[in-house]
Design a protein around this motif. Structure first.
Motif, mmCIF file in Angstrom:
data_model
loop_
_atom_site.group_PDB
_atom_site.id
_atom_site.type_symbol
_atom_site.label_atom_id
_atom_site.label_comp_id
_atom_site.label_asym_id
_atom_site.label_seq_id
_atom_site.Cartn_x
_atom_site.Cartn_y
_atom_site.Cartn_z
ATOM 1 N N LEU A 1 0.852 -1.187 0.000
ATOM 2 C CA LEU A 1 0.000 0.000 0.000
ATOM 3 C C LEU A 1 0.888 1.237 0.000
ATOM 4 O O LEU A 1 1.633 1.475 0.950
ATOM 5 N N GLU A 2 0.822 1.987 -1.063
ATOM 6 C CA GLU A 2 1.628 3.207 -1.223
ATOM 7 C C GLU A 2 0.703 4.414 -1.129
ATOM 8 O O GLU A 2 0.027 4.775 -2.090
ATOM 9 N N ALA A 3 0.661 5.011 0.046
ATOM 10 C CA ALA A 3 -0.237 6.137 0.280
ATOM 11 C C ALA A 3 0.351 7.415 -0.292
ATOM 12 O O ALA A 3 1.573 7.581 -0.390
ATOM 13 N N PHE A 4 -0.537 8.345 -0.674
ATOM 14 C CA PHE A 4 -0.119 9.604 -1.265
ATOM 15 C C PHE A 4 0.088 10.695 -0.219
ATOM 16 O O PHE A 4 0.477 11.799 -0.570
ATOM 17 N N GLY A 5 -0.199 10.439 1.002
ATOM 18 C CA GLY A 5 -0.103 11.474 2.025
ATOM 19 C C GLY A 5 1.307 12.026 2.149
ATOM 20 O O GLY A 5 2.260 11.267 2.363
ATOM 21 N N GLY A 6 1.460 13.325 2.003
ATOM 22 C CA GLY A 6 2.760 13.971 2.119
ATOM 23 C C GLY A 6 3.580 13.973 0.856
ATOM 24 O O GLY A 6 4.676 14.525 0.840
ATOM 25 N N GLN A 7 3.090 13.380 -0.232
ATOM 26 C CA GLN A 7 3.819 13.349 -1.494
ATOM 27 C C GLN A 7 3.183 14.363 -2.441
ATOM 28 O O GLN A 7 2.086 14.170 -2.943
ATOM 29 N N LEU A 8 3.885 15.466 -2.641
ATOM 30 C CA LEU A 8 3.327 16.574 -3.407
ATOM 31 C C LEU A 8 3.102 16.194 -4.861
ATOM 32 O O LEU A 8 2.114 16.597 -5.474
ATOM 33 N N GLU A 9 3.997 15.396 -5.438
ATOM 34 C CA GLU A 9 3.875 15.054 -6.854
ATOM 35 C C GLU A 9 2.611 14.249 -7.126
ATOM 36 O O GLU A 9 1.896 14.497 -8.091
ATOM 37 N N GLU A 10 2.323 13.268 -6.255
ATOM 38 C CA GLU A 10 1.136 12.452 -6.451
ATOM 39 C C GLU A 10 -0.139 13.241 -6.158
ATOM 40 O O GLU A 10 -1.177 13.030 -6.780
ATOM 41 N N GLN A 11 -0.082 14.145 -5.194
ATOM 42 C CA GLN A 11 -1.267 14.911 -4.846
ATOM 43 C C GLN A 11 -1.661 15.890 -5.939
ATOM 44 O O GLN A 11 -2.840 16.167 -6.149
ATOM 45 N N THR A 12 -0.690 16.440 -6.661
ATOM 46 C CA THR A 12 -0.979 17.406 -7.716
ATOM 47 C C THR A 12 -1.218 16.752 -9.066
ATOM 48 O O THR A 12 -1.685 17.409 -9.985
ATOM 49 N N ASN A 13 -0.891 15.476 -9.207
ATOM 50 C CA ASN A 13 -1.109 14.776 -10.466
ATOM 51 C C ASN A 13 -2.599 14.533 -10.662
ATOM 52 O O ASN A 13 -3.260 13.946 -9.807
#
Length: 365
Positions: free
Chosen positions: A277-289
């Motif tokens: 499970l690879e969560a997006f929390g704290g990862q700016l690149e995934e959050q803005t994609n």
């Protein structure tokens, strides 16, 4: 000599059924979309490994699904954890709900409803929860907790390293006493005759073993890698020879900082089925994609073993993502959003035309 082998009769176990793909007796993980990802369920006698997300919150949700499904089917449960109180975790199990979806809703939609992307009419539903007739397990509402009276009537064993007695052979095999104590508890529970409390004694029952966050920093010592691999090897032998199914969550991302660089691969080889499970929390690149804006993380399938069969199940796609809704945890195929141009592009004059009407361009002819 005939090449035909008579198939043994299926086990009469509540909450199980024969898999259509391999003929194995399978159980549900409690989450229909997770079962659909791995072929409809997990075989009895298998070990399921989950690589936890950074904070372990999403892995804990799947742990609750696994335990709640066992409570509904009246399976024997064994919950082991050193990160939190096992009894408090049991009080947070989701409550079962009636599935309100109907197969009629998926068939009443006419194929002509999609006139432009008409090819998508032939695609299967993204979420297995849209097809309740093929789902093995139950539906749960994670926003509501299961009643305490429901848990009191179940056969549940909790292990919190409360210095339970361990076998002398286990103590001699492990430098860390936690592994010896836990393994002795699992061995005693698996050796007990498991019967369904609401059925006659001739009906056997399934034992669900849930090991929460094994290998976290509270388990570290100087001989951590050897003890962990030895524990998993003995555990796999116990699960294989009993009517048990085991779910293990591990923070594998922390193992990369240890001396043994191949420990993650060695641990994964001990599992029959594993995913991360690879969560997006704290990862700016995934959050803005824009491709990930509807999801909370990615689900990476790392291993599907050919359990008692010649070939393993192959999912249609491994591009999977998950999202945690208010009432359920859903796994879906990762779809790219449509490529929509900016609004100002609609106001631009065409740069290529076949007629001279309108604005002139260098490409007009």
């Amino acid at each position: 000599m005939s090449g035909f082998v008579k198939r043994r009769p299926a086990l009469n176990l509540k909450g199980t059924r024969l898999s259509r793909k391999g003929g194995q007796t399978i159980v549900s993980s409690g989450n229909p979309s997770l079962d659909h990802t791995f072929g409809g369920g997990f075989p009895v006698g298998s070990i399921i490994g989950i690589d936890e997300d950074a904070h372990g919150s999403y892995a804990r949700v799947l742990t609750k699904y696994f335990l709640a499904e066992g409570v509904v089917n009246e399976h024997a449960l064994l919950l082991a954890t050193m990160e939190e109180d096992a009894k408090q975790l049991l009080k947070q199990l989701p409550t079962p709900v009636e599935d309100k979806h109907s197969t009629d809703k998926t068939t009443t939609q006419a194929p002509e409803s999609m006139r432009i992307a008409f090819r998508y009419n032939q695609l299967a539903p993204v979420d297995a929860e849209q097809k309740p007739s093929t789902v093995l397990g139950h539906s749960f509402d994670i926003s509501k907790s299961m009643g305490v009276e429901k848990l009191a009537a179940q056969d549940i064993t909790c292990w919190n390293d409360d210095e339970s007695p361990a076998n002398q052979s286990d103590v001699a095999s492990f430098q860390n006493p936690h592994y010896a104590s836990l393994l002795s508890c699992i061995r005693r529970k698996a050796s007990e005759p498991q019967f369904n409390p609401t059925s006659d004694e001739s009906t056997k029952n399934v034992l669900r073993i849930c090991l929460n966050s094994i290998g976290s920093p509270v388990w570290y010592d100087s001989n951590f890698a050897e003890d962990l691999l030895r524990f998993l090897a003995v555990l796999k032998a116990i699960v294989r020879n009993t009517l048990s199914v085991c779910l293990i969550t591990m923070p594998l991302q922390l193992f990369q900082h240890l001396d043994d660089s191949c420990l993650c691969r060695k641990v994964t080889n001990m599992f029959d089925f594993s995913f991360g499970l690879e969560a997006f929390g704290g990862q700016l690149e995934e959050q803005t994609n824009p491709a990930f804006k509807e999801y909370h993380g990615l689900l990476n399938v790392t291993k599907i073993s050919p359990f008692n069969s010649l070939t393993a199940f192959h999912p249609i796609t491994r591009d999977l993502a998950f999202k945690l809704k208010r009432t359920k945890f859903v796994i879906e195929k990762l779809h790219l959003p449509p490529d929509i141009a900016d609004d100002d592009s609609h106001n631009r004059a065409p740069t290529m035309s076949c007629s001279g009407a309108g604005s002139k361009s260098k490409l007009d002819f």
